[in-house]
Design a protein around this motif. Structure first.
Motif, short mmCIF file in Angstrom:
data_model
loop_
_atom_site.label_atom_id
_atom_site.label_comp_id
_atom_site.label_asym_id
_atom_site.label_seq_id
_atom_site.Cartn_x
_atom_site.Cartn_y
_atom_site.Cartn_z
N GLU A 3 0.83 -1.26 -0.11
CA GLU A 3 -0.02 0.00 0.01
C GLU A 3 0.76 1.31 0.15
O GLU A 3 0.41 2.29 -0.73
CB GLU A 3 -0.91 0.01 1.11
N LEU A 4 2.01 1.05 0.60
CA LEU A 4 2.87 2.26 0.72
C LEU A 4 3.39 2.58 -0.38
O LEU A 4 3.46 3.81 -1.02
CB LEU A 4 4.07 2.12 1.81
N ILE A 5 3.95 1.72 -1.29
CA ILE A 5 4.45 1.70 -2.83
C ILE A 5 3.30 2.40 -3.45
O ILE A 5 3.60 3.20 -4.41
CB ILE A 5 4.86 0.51 -3.14
N ARG A 6 2.08 1.72 -3.39
CA ARG A 6 1.16 2.14 -4.59
C ARG A 6 0.68 3.58 -4.42
O ARG A 6 0.42 4.48 -5.30
CB ARG A 6 -0.12 1.19 -4.32
N ALA A 7 0.53 3.87 -2.95
CA ALA A 7 0.34 5.22 -2.60
C ALA A 7 1.20 6.40 -2.97
O ALA A 7 0.94 7.37 -3.64
CB ALA A 7 0.24 5.58 -1.10
N ALA A 8 2.46 5.85 -3.05
CA ALA A 8 3.81 7.03 -3.25
C ALA A 8 3.53 7.34 -4.84
O ALA A 8 3.94 8.55 -5.32
CB ALA A 8 4.93 6.13 -2.79
N PHE A 9 3.17 6.41 -5.45
CA PHE A 9 3.38 6.49 -7.17
C PHE A 9 1.93 6.75 -7.69
O PHE A 9 1.90 6.85 -8.80
CB PHE A 9 3.94 5.33 -7.76
N GLN A 10 0.84 6.87 -6.91
CA GLN A 10 -0.46 7.06 -7.58
C GLN A 10 -0.51 8.36 -8.48
O GLN A 10 -1.20 8.31 -9.21
CB GLN A 10 -1.56 6.75 -6.86
#
Lengths: 264, 177
Positions: A49-56
């Motif tokens: 979730e952290l990775i997806r949120a960072a690049f959304q």
């Protein structure tokens, strides 16, 4: 199987939502029975979730013209890092080539001075046509028919700035060079520069200028060196060729370029 | 939908992946955009775009390969514990501080092969089989890389950033007469 730790494949399958339905219940039951697995699943899911949120936010950014294949032809042929020098009021196709002006301008100025004849721009008169070139009408027809509307085609017509009529790009693909940029010189609307690159990333630039007077034809067969350029003229046109190649290699290209450029 | 529309539809995803791969950060990056540009140009020149069901897989395989060939990102080849050569990204400019910077530092600290696997699955949402095809490895190798990447990143994110040691007010050595 209850009580056994999950395998790595099962663990990642669970985290990434790639477990088949009929295995899911069993894997979830075993995961619930293992403290280690529960912790790993929780931690790695948070990581996802952290990775997806960072690049959304990247998805929502507008594409630069160099990456937008719906942009006008040629714009996407210029790598984005080279288009950062765009001028506010200049079309990108012109501004993209400005970085080379330091090299090209002196050569072109020398060419023009040597010829001494380039003067007034013939209103609406810049039209270069070569055997393999598509006419403006053909290009327009291609675009309106939806057939590869933005495919870079060496030899196709391009729409230069509003003050300029349509010009046709010299096709040097037979020499292994494909066009990367076409450029109209600021303050010199009678001159155009065509930048090419081959598979070995060697670059050449062909400058074409137009005069309102006929130049002596003898020079057409004997290009002369002006600075780092080879220059010659034919009829009312003057040409300059410069590039990364050795002088001998550049000189060897001249006859082919000259033949391409002779016919109207 | 034309092939160009298909490519255009995938371009934002390719940018996202390229940035994550090159900098580990969502911030704009010319090198990442150049990577995407080179990938699109290669796809256009191949002229095999139309009608291809696995366009995304081929584009991601291309951009991954092009990134491995990039000379300017400070990669070096080292031997990992298992004996296989592993690409390790340079860590000269690791950002620290903000959560995203910390994540970026963690991603850049991963061996490139592990980072590729993690980003393809986690960020880009590829199934394990497709990610393995993109990386041209077996499924079991992909799973091993995922395990390694997730465990390493977990350790990094849970560790406290080491504060910079304050400079000594007193020199280490004194002149004794």
């Amino acid at each position: 199987m209850a009580g056994f730790l999950l395998s790595d494949a099962e663990l990642h399958g669970l985290i990434d939502g790639q477990i088949e339905v009929h295995h899911r219940a069993d894997i979830l039951r075993r995961a619930a029975a293992s403290t280690i697995d529960r912790e790993r699943i929780g931690s790695w899911q948070s990581q996802c979730e952290l990775i997806r949120a960072a690049f959304q936010s990247v998805d929502r950014e507008p594409l630069p013209s160099a990456l937008d294949l719906r942009a006008p032809a040629r714009l996407h042929a210029v790598p984005p890092s080279r288009t950062s020098a765009f001028l506010d009021d200049a079309p990108p196709i012109v501004a993209a080539g400005r970085s080379r002006n330091r090299l090209i301008l002196p050569s072109l100025a020398a060419l023009i001075a040597a010829a001494g004849l380039v003067a007034t721009w013939l209103a609406g008169g810049f039209s270069l046509a070569y055997p393999d070139a598509a006419s403006p009408d053909e290009v327009l027809a291609r675009r309106t028919s939806g057939e590869n509307p933005a495919v870079p085609i060496d030899g196709m017509a391009i729409q230069t700035p509003s003050a300029m009529p349509t010009a046709t790009i010299p096709d040097l693909t037979t020499l292994g060079f494909t066009l990367t940029e076409a450029e109209v010189q600021t303050g010199e609307p009678s001159s155009m520069l065509f930048h090419y690159r081959n598979a070995g990333f060697q670059q050449i630039t062909l400058g074409v200028s137009r005069s309102d007077q006929t130049l002596p034809p003898a020079d057409a067969s004997r290009p002369v060196s002006v600075g780092k350029s080879l220059v010659w003229h034919v009829g009312t046109r003057a040409y300059a060729l410069a590039g990364d190649l050795q002088r001998d290699q550049l000189r060897a290209l001249v006859p082919v370029v000259r033949d391409l450029a002779l016919d109207e | 939908m034309t092939s160009r529309d298909e490519l255009n539809g995938l371009t934002p995803r390719l940018r996202r992946y390229a940035r994550a791969l090159v900098t580990g950060s969502p911030m704009p990056c010319d090198a990442a955009d150049d990577l995407v540009h080179a990938t699109l140009m290669r796809a256009l020149n191949a002229r095999t775009v139309a009608g291809s069901g696995d366009l995304a897989i081929r584009l991601y395989a291309t951009i991954t390969q092009l990134h491995r060939e990039m000379p300017a990102i400070g990669q070096s080849v080292v031997a990992s514990g298992s004996g296989r050569p592993t690409l390790v990204a340079g860590t000269a400019a690791l950002p620290t501080g903000a959560p995203h910077s910390r994540l970026a530092a963690g991603l850049l600290g991963l061996p490139l092969e592990d980072r590729e696997a993690l980003l393809l699955v986690t960020l880009e949402g590829f199934e394990h089989g497709d990610a393995a095809r993109i990386l041209r490895v077996s499924r079991s190798v992909l799973i091993a890389r995922l395990t390694q990447a997730r465990a390493t990143l977990e350790r990094f994110l849970e560790s406290k950033p080491t504060p910079r040691r304050p400079s000594r007010a007193v020199p280490h050595l004194r002149l004794v007469t």
